[in-house]
Design a protein around this motif. Structure first.
Motif, PDB file in Angstrom:
ATOM      1  N   LEU A  98      -0.476   1.651   0.299  1.00 16.79           N
ATOM      2  CA  LEU A  98      -0.006   1.998  -1.040  1.00 16.79           C
ATOM      3  C   LEU A  98      -1.123   2.438  -1.975  1.00 16.79           C
ATOM      4  CD1 LEU A  98       2.600  -0.859  -1.651  1.00 16.79           C
ATOM      5  CD2 LEU A  98       2.953   1.410  -0.670  1.00 16.79           C
ATOM      6  N   GLN A  99      -2.332   2.555  -1.474  1.00 17.88           N
ATOM      7  CA  GLN A  99      -3.470   2.888  -2.330  1.00 17.88           C
ATOM      8  C   GLN A  99      -3.402   4.343  -2.801  1.00 17.88           C
ATOM      9  OE1 GLN A  99      -7.220   2.430  -0.377  1.00 17.88           O
ATOM     10  NE2 GLN A  99      -8.398   2.445  -2.275  1.00 17.88           N
ATOM     11  N   ASP A 100      -3.605   4.536  -4.116  1.00 22.39           N
ATOM     12  CA  ASP A 100      -3.739   5.876  -4.715  1.00 22.39           C
ATOM     13  C   ASP A 100      -2.555   6.789  -4.402  1.00 22.39           C
ATOM     14  OD1 ASP A 100      -6.210   5.170  -5.770  1.00 22.39           O
ATOM     15  OD2 ASP A 100      -7.275   5.805  -3.970  1.00 22.39           O
ATOM     16  N   LEU A 101      -1.349   6.291  -4.513  1.00 26.16           N
ATOM     17  CA  LEU A 101      -0.177   7.149  -4.358  1.00 26.16           C
ATOM     18  C   LEU A 101      -0.100   8.124  -5.529  1.00 26.16           C
ATOM     19  CD1 LEU A 101       2.576   4.660  -3.111  1.00 26.16           C
ATOM     20  CD2 LEU A 101       1.294   6.334  -1.773  1.00 26.16           C
ATOM     21  N   PRO A 102       0.409   9.320  -5.315  1.00 25.73           N
ATOM     22  CA  PRO A 102       0.433  10.320  -6.401  1.00 25.73           C
ATOM     23  C   PRO A 102       1.445  10.033  -7.494  1.00 25.73           C
ATOM     24  CG  PRO A 102       1.502  11.178  -4.439  1.00 25.73           C
ATOM     25  CD  PRO A 102       0.890   9.875  -4.039  1.00 25.73           C
ATOM     26  N   LEU A 103       2.336   9.021  -7.307  1.00 25.45           N
ATOM     27  CA  LEU A 103       3.347   8.703  -8.306  1.00 25.45           C
ATOM     28  C   LEU A 103       3.371   7.197  -8.517  1.00 25.45           C
ATOM     29  CD1 LEU A 103       5.458  10.372  -9.921  1.00 25.45           C
ATOM     30  CD2 LEU A 103       7.164   9.651  -8.232  1.00 25.45           C
ATOM     31  N   ARG A 104       3.493   6.779  -9.776  1.00 22.54           N
ATOM     32  CA  ARG A 104       3.530   5.357 -10.085  1.00 22.54           C
ATOM     33  C   ARG A 104       4.363   5.131 -11.350  1.00 22.54           C
ATOM     34  NH1 ARG A 104      -2.707   4.197 -10.962  1.00 22.54           N
ATOM     35  NH2 ARG A 104      -2.723   5.452  -9.044  1.00 22.54           N
ATOM     36  N   GLU A 105       4.580   3.845 -11.649  1.00 25.13           N
ATOM     37  CA  GLU A 105       5.378   3.478 -12.818  1.00 25.13           C
ATOM     38  C   GLU A 105       4.707   3.975 -14.100  1.00 25.13           C
ATOM     39  OE1 GLU A 105       6.596  -0.718 -14.848  1.00 25.13           O
ATOM     40  OE2 GLU A 105       7.071  -0.496 -12.700  1.00 25.13           O
ATOM     41  N   GLY A 106       5.535   4.552 -14.989  1.00 22.13           N
ATOM     42  CA  GLY A 106       5.036   5.110 -16.239  1.00 22.13           C
ATOM     43  C   GLY A 106       4.809   6.600 -16.199  1.00 22.13           C
ATOM     44  N   ASP A 107       4.756   7.204 -14.996  1.00 26.88           N
ATOM     45  CA  ASP A 107       4.565   8.651 -14.869  1.00 26.88           C
ATOM     46  C   ASP A 107       5.880   9.387 -15.109  1.00 26.88           C
ATOM     47  OD1 ASP A 107       1.975   8.149 -14.215  1.00 26.88           O
ATOM     48  OD2 ASP A 107       2.191   8.519 -12.067  1.00 26.88           O
ATOM     49  N   PRO A 108       5.804  10.695 -15.464  1.00 28.46           N
ATOM     50  CA  PRO A 108       7.020  11.505 -15.468  1.00 28.46           C
ATOM     51  C   PRO A 108       7.636  11.543 -14.064  1.00 28.46           C
ATOM     52  CG  PRO A 108       5.263  12.622 -16.649  1.00 28.46           C
ATOM     53  CD  PRO A 108       4.641  11.442 -15.987  1.00 28.46           C
ATOM     54  N   PHE A 109       8.963  11.585 -14.000  1.00 35.22           N
ATOM     55  CA  PHE A 109       9.658  11.545 -12.718  1.00 35.22           C
ATOM     56  C   PHE A 109       9.579  12.923 -12.054  1.00 35.22           C
ATOM     57  CE2 PHE A 109      13.841  11.815 -10.409  1.00 35.22           C
ATOM     58  CZ  PHE A 109      13.374  11.137  -9.293  1.00 35.22           C
ATOM     59  N   ASN A 110       8.548  13.114 -11.233  1.00 37.14           N
ATOM     60  CA  ASN A 110       8.283  14.368 -10.545  1.00 37.14           C
ATOM     61  C   ASN A 110       8.772  14.244  -9.107  1.00 37.14           C
ATOM     62  OD1 ASN A 110       6.971  16.517  -9.075  1.00 37.14           O
ATOM     63  ND2 ASN A 110       5.575  16.741 -10.809  1.00 37.14           N
ATOM     64  N   ARG A 111       9.799  15.027  -8.773  1.00 42.18           N
ATOM     65  CA  ARG A 111      10.380  14.915  -7.432  1.00 42.18           C
ATOM     66  C   ARG A 111       9.451  15.447  -6.349  1.00 42.18           C
ATOM     67  NH1 ARG A 111      16.865  16.016  -7.883  1.00 42.18           N
ATOM     68  NH2 ARG A 111      17.182  15.035  -9.913  1.00 42.18           N
ATOM     69  N   LEU A 112       8.622  16.408  -6.699  1.00 40.88           N
ATOM     70  CA  LEU A 112       7.656  16.906  -5.721  1.00 40.88           C
ATOM     71  C   LEU A 112       6.639  15.821  -5.375  1.00 40.88           C
ATOM     72  CD1 LEU A 112       7.034  20.433  -7.292  1.00 40.88           C
ATOM     73  CD2 LEU A 112       8.641  19.819  -5.471  1.00 40.88           C
ATOM     74  N   LEU A 113       6.176  15.087  -6.374  1.00 47.72           N
ATOM     75  CA  LEU A 113       5.236  13.996  -6.123  1.00 47.72           C
ATOM     76  C   LEU A 113       5.925  12.825  -5.440  1.00 47.72           C
ATOM     77  CD1 LEU A 113       3.077  13.957  -9.382  1.00 47.72           C
ATOM     78  CD2 LEU A 113       2.606  15.066  -7.191  1.00 47.72           C
ATOM     79  N   LEU A 114       7.225  12.644  -5.681  1.00 50.36           N
ATOM     80  CA  LEU A 114       7.961  11.596  -4.979  1.00 50.36           C
ATOM     81  C   LEU A 114       8.006  11.889  -3.482  1.00 50.36           C
ATOM     82  CD1 LEU A 114       9.725   9.056  -4.983  1.00 50.36           C
ATOM     83  CD2 LEU A 114      11.705  10.534  -5.454  1.00 50.36           C
ATOM     84  N   GLN A 115       8.238  13.151  -3.134  1.00 50.45           N
ATOM     85  CA  GLN A 115       8.213  13.536  -1.720  1.00 50.45           C
ATOM     86  C   GLN A 115       6.818  13.327  -1.132  1.00 50.45           C
ATOM     87  OE1 GLN A 115      10.814  14.945   0.311  1.00 50.45           O
ATOM     88  NE2 GLN A 115       9.285  14.493   1.880  1.00 50.45           N
ATOM     89  N   ALA A 116       5.779  13.682  -1.891  1.00 50.73           N
ATOM     90  CA  ALA A 116       4.409  13.499  -1.402  1.00 50.73           C
ATOM     91  C   ALA A 116       4.080  12.026  -1.215  1.00 50.73           C
ATOM     92  CB  ALA A 116       3.417  14.138  -2.373  1.00 50.73           C
ATOM     93  N   ALA A 117       4.568  11.158  -2.117  1.00 51.42           N
ATOM     94  CA  ALA A 117       4.307   9.726  -1.985  1.00 51.42           C
ATOM     95  C   ALA A 117       4.966   9.144  -0.745  1.00 51.42           C
ATOM     96  CB  ALA A 117       4.788   8.998  -3.236  1.00 51.42           C
ATOM     97  N   SER A 118       6.218   9.528  -0.490  1.00 49.78           N
ATOM     98  CA  SER A 118       6.896   9.012   0.704  1.00 49.78           C
ATOM     99  C   SER A 118       6.244   9.530   1.978  1.00 49.78           C
ATOM    100  CB  SER A 118       8.373   9.392   0.664  1.00 49.78           C
ATOM    101  OG  SER A 118       8.531  10.803   0.660  1.00 49.78           O
ATOM    102  N   ASP A 119       5.830  10.792   1.976  1.00 55.37           N
ATOM    103  CA  ASP A 119       5.145  11.336   3.157  1.00 55.37           C
ATOM    104  C   ASP A 119       3.803  10.634   3.384  1.00 55.37           C
ATOM    105  OD1 ASP A 119       7.225  13.065   3.510  1.00 55.37           O
ATOM    106  OD2 ASP A 119       6.214  14.798   2.620  1.00 55.37           O
ATOM    107  N   SER A 120       3.083  10.316   2.289  1.00 50.42           N
ATOM    108  CA  SER A 120       1.797   9.625   2.434  1.00 50.42           C
ATOM    109  C   SER A 120       1.981   8.241   3.041  1.00 50.42           C
ATOM    110  CB  SER A 120       1.107   9.511   1.067  1.00 50.42           C
ATOM    111  OG  SER A 120       0.803  10.777   0.539  1.00 50.42           O
ATOM    112  N   ILE A 121       3.008   7.519   2.609  1.00 52.11           N
ATOM    113  CA  ILE A 121       3.251   6.180   3.156  1.00 52.11           C
ATOM    114  C   ILE A 121       3.573   6.265   4.639  1.00 52.11           C
ATOM    115  CG2 ILE A 121       4.824   4.212   3.072  1.00 52.11           C
ATOM    116  CD1 ILE A 121       5.044   4.679   0.053  1.00 52.11           C
ATOM    117  N   ALA A 122       4.455   7.206   5.019  1.00 48.53           N
ATOM    118  CA  ALA A 122       4.818   7.342   6.430  1.00 48.53           C
ATOM    119  C   ALA A 122       3.608   7.726   7.272  1.00 48.53           C
ATOM    120  CB  ALA A 122       5.926   8.379   6.578  1.00 48.53           C
ATOM    121  N   ARG A 123       2.790   8.652   6.779  1.00 44.20           N
ATOM    122  CA  ARG A 123       1.615   9.090   7.545  1.00 44.20           C
ATOM    123  C   ARG A 123       0.609   7.945   7.702  1.00 44.20           C
ATOM    124  NH1 ARG A 123      -1.465  13.709   8.648  1.00 44.20           N
ATOM    125  NH2 ARG A 123      -3.165  12.991   9.996  1.00 44.20           N
TER     126      ARG A 123
END
Length: 709
Positions: A149-174
């Protein structure tokens, strides 16, 4: 309260606009206008570059926009399309919706003239949807949780960016797949409240079974032993599963040069979902095991040159590669293969009495062994004989052997360590020895020119991040080289030194076809003080000193002209020139001889732009080079003097790289140096301690193949 965000309607509107756009009647068509300006106002969340990439309207290049230059026809012109411009509004809105700005609005301002147009997008971003809750569930019990979970591109308090949400889920899976979980899945759940502009995000992670590598199956190995292919793979049965290891293994197979195709992947035919041992499948297509190659060419510093090579792959089994290569250069000027070309096509090197008076040759037999102690290591053993030279500086003839190990690191930084032992001699202008070491008699100079052993241990590291090795336009390239020579590793007493060289180049695109490149290089040599003819002096072999000037260095100077030099006067009654020697004019010839230095620094900046004609092939270049080569130490007589030489050139693109023609201005006088007279018995006599040979012209011309750095 949560409501569906109307992205589908926006996408449908974009597609409807595109589908309804057809060819308009001629009367309705707008005249072709060049886009002279394109800017964005009011955008804080999304930068100008991202917005410019997302739309179809494109700004013209800098040279096609600025009035003093656009009249010259430089740079690429991009034309305004009314239909694409209308679609661009929807494209920007869609990008803002995906970035969490549901209330964003876009207005436009267009200024048209008969030939050009200036476009401005005026954006009101509005209040973004903020993430009030961001949870990742399913990995709380894993010890790797913090790393995943280190340095995910999206976190609480950020604007809800769906592109970054996809990047965060892909980073966790990878990250999970790199830590032993090949079946990891990440499900995305979110709710959006448009009234309050808030969103909650929940990622449900199913890491699956922790697994290890299982058996490795090989397909496609016919003449190569499948056991050897397995050893080239960077994984072993029982090791923790890692997807990065699969990519690394595939890279090792390609680097061996034994295969035309190689892939390392999960053996899905023998895998049961959730199994703790993951079988692997290695598919390879073997390349040709015998290869012969030849080359010939011409260079301003080598005249004609040629080469021939023969390669045998899988030599004696085990994936070994045998290479037999031979090269010959300075054909046409050097004995015994000279045929008088020095009077015409090879005239640029006719005055080189040291480096070009004999032909250069190189013959090498090498055996390369991949998978040496580790799949990332390649060992190379070679024997060689060669004669090489540096323009007007030295000529080196030697025979020897070398052994080296190269490792490809996980970050693709090749590291190599090479030991080289040779027996040979270096011939330099006798004035070099007289100027630096007070060795001026023919007998003492012959002592330093005798055959000696030279053993070197060299470490190199290279970073290759450029997009094109022949003609890079973006990225960077850097290297470091450290060389040690001493009696402990086989060198003679006068062949001891430590040498460090660092080199780096960066490439940046300022426009579609405009490239700014800059380069720095520095080097230093340390050597012990030796007793030569009764005096203490530091001696560095001529082939390991630094020389400056030339087509890839400071281009305002001829090759090796920058830095310490000495001058030699050879009396000759047949020579047409006269020089003042000891108060009287004598007929003879004065030549300069670069002595090299123990310290060097060089910097280059170059801007490349398309030419107004043959834009796809021809480039114009503007550059400024700066550098200095000097001799550190008391009494060296060679201080640090930084020289700047601006210039311009042409670059013509060919399949072998750009053909380069450069002209550089040099307003400096030639460096002063000692003038020596050659006596009939071969000894040297100092005539003038501060002699200066006048420069013929204030510009220097270079013709070469390949970019300067």
């Amino acid at each position: 309260m949560s409501r569906f965000v109307p992205l589908v309607g926006l996408v449908v509107a974009c597609l409807t606009t595109a589908a309804g756009a057809g060819p308009r009647p001629l009367a309705a068509q707008e005249p072709a206008r060049v886009v002279r300006a394109l800017d964005f106002v009011g955008n804080d969340a999304i930068d100008d570059q991202t917005l410019a990439i997302a739309i179809g309207t494109t700004n013209s290049s800098w040279f096609a926009r600025v009035p003093p230059f656009r009249w010259l026809g430089l740079g690429e012109k991009r034309f305004f399309d009314e239909q694409e411009f209308r679609r661009d509004v929807y494209r920007i809105l869609l990008l803002y919706r995906l970035s969490g700005y549901l209330g964003a609005t876009v207005d436009t301002m267009v200024r048209r003239s008969e030939e050009s147009v200036r476009v401005r997008f005026i954006i009101d971003e509005g209040r973004p949807v903020r993430i009030t809750s961001f949870r990742v569930e399913g990995i709380d019990t894993l010890p790797e949780r913090e790393e995943v979970l280190q340095d995910l591109p999206l976190r609480e308090g950020d604007p809800f960016n769906r592109l970054l949400l996809q990047a965060a889920s892909d980073s966790i899976a990878r990250r999970l797949r790199d830590r032993g979980f090949p079946y990891a899945l990440v499900l995305r759940n979110f709710t959006v409240d448009q009234d309050s502009r808030t969103a909650t995000v929940r990622l449900e992670v199913d890491p699956g079974t922790r697994a290890v590598f299982g058996p490795v199956r090989v397909e496609g190995a016919d003449r190569l032993d499948s056991a050897f292919v397995r050893r080239m793979v960077s994984v072993r049965p029982g090791q923790t599963y890692s997807e990065e290891r699969l990519f690394e293994s595939q890279r090792n197979l390609y680097n061996s040069e034994l295969f035309r195709f190689a892939s390392v992947e999960i053996d899905s035919a023998n895998l049961e979902q959730g199994e703790a041992r993951v079988p692997l499948l290695v598919r390879v297509t073997e390349g040709k095991f015998r290869r012969i190659r030849g080359a010939w060419g011409y260079g301003t510093d080598d005249c004609f040159r040629t080469g021939l090579g023969w390669t045998a792959r899988n030599f004696l089994g085990g994936g070994r590669v045998l290479d037999l290569t031979g090269r010959l250069s300075k054909i046409g000027v050097g004995d015994p293969v000279g045929f008088g070309a020095e009077r015409n096509i090879c005239a640029p090197i006719q005055d080189d009495t040291i480096g070009s008076s004999r032909a250069n040759y190189n013959a090498v037999a090498s055996v390369r062994k991949p998978n040496f102690l580790s799949p990332q290591n390649t060992a190379t053993y070679s024997i060689f004989t060669e004669r090489r030279s540096e323009f007007k500086a030295y000529r080196r003839t030697e025979h020897g052997t070398s052994f080296g190990i190269t490792q490809e690191t996980a970050r693709r930084i090749p590291l190599s360590l090479t030991y080289r032992l040779s027996y040979g001699r270096t011939e330099a202008d006798q004035a070099n020895f007289c100027a630096f070491f007070n060795v001026c008699t023919a007998g003492d100079i012959a002592f330093l020119r005798r055959r000696q052993f030279l053993g070197t241990l060299t470490f190199t590291a290279t970073w290759l991040q450029a997009n094109n090795p022949l003609n890079p336009t973006r990225g960077q390239v850097a290297s470091v080289e450290v060389t040690h020579s001493s009696r402990l590793i086989g060198s003679s007493s006068t062949q001891q030194f430590n040498r460090v060289v660092a080199d780096a180049a960066w490439y940046r695109q300022l426009g579609r076809d405009v490239v700014l490149s800059y380069h720095v290089r520095g080097g230093i040599v340390f050597s012990p003080r030796l007793t030569l003819t009764g005096d203490l002096a530091t001696f560095v072999p001529p082939e390991h000193r630094f020389y400056g000037g030339g087509p890839t260095d400071v281009r305002g100077y001829e090759r090796n002209e920058l830095g310490p030099v000495v001058y030699v006067f050879t009396p000759d009654s047949a020579a047409p020139d006269s020089f003042l020697v000891e108060g009287r004019y004598e007929r003879g010839r004065v030549r300069f001889s670069p002595t090299g230095g123990n310290t060097q620094v060089t910097g280059n900046v170059e801007l490349r732009v398309p030419a107004p004609i043959f834009r796809e092939r021809l480039r114009l270049a503007l550059f400024v080079d700066a550098g200095s080569v000097w001799q550190r130490g008391e009494g060296s007589g060679s201080p640090f003097q930084l020289r700047f030489t601006p210039g311009a050139g042409l670059r013509f693109t060919t399949p072998l790289g750009p053909v380069r023609f450069d002209v550089a201005y040099n307003g400096y006088r030639r460096p002063p140096g000692a003038l020596y007279r050659v006596e009939p018995n071969g000894d040297l006599r100092l005539v003038d301690a501060d002699f200066e040979l006048p420069r013929r012209r204030s510009y220097t011309i270079h013709f070469a193949v390949g970019q300067p750095f």
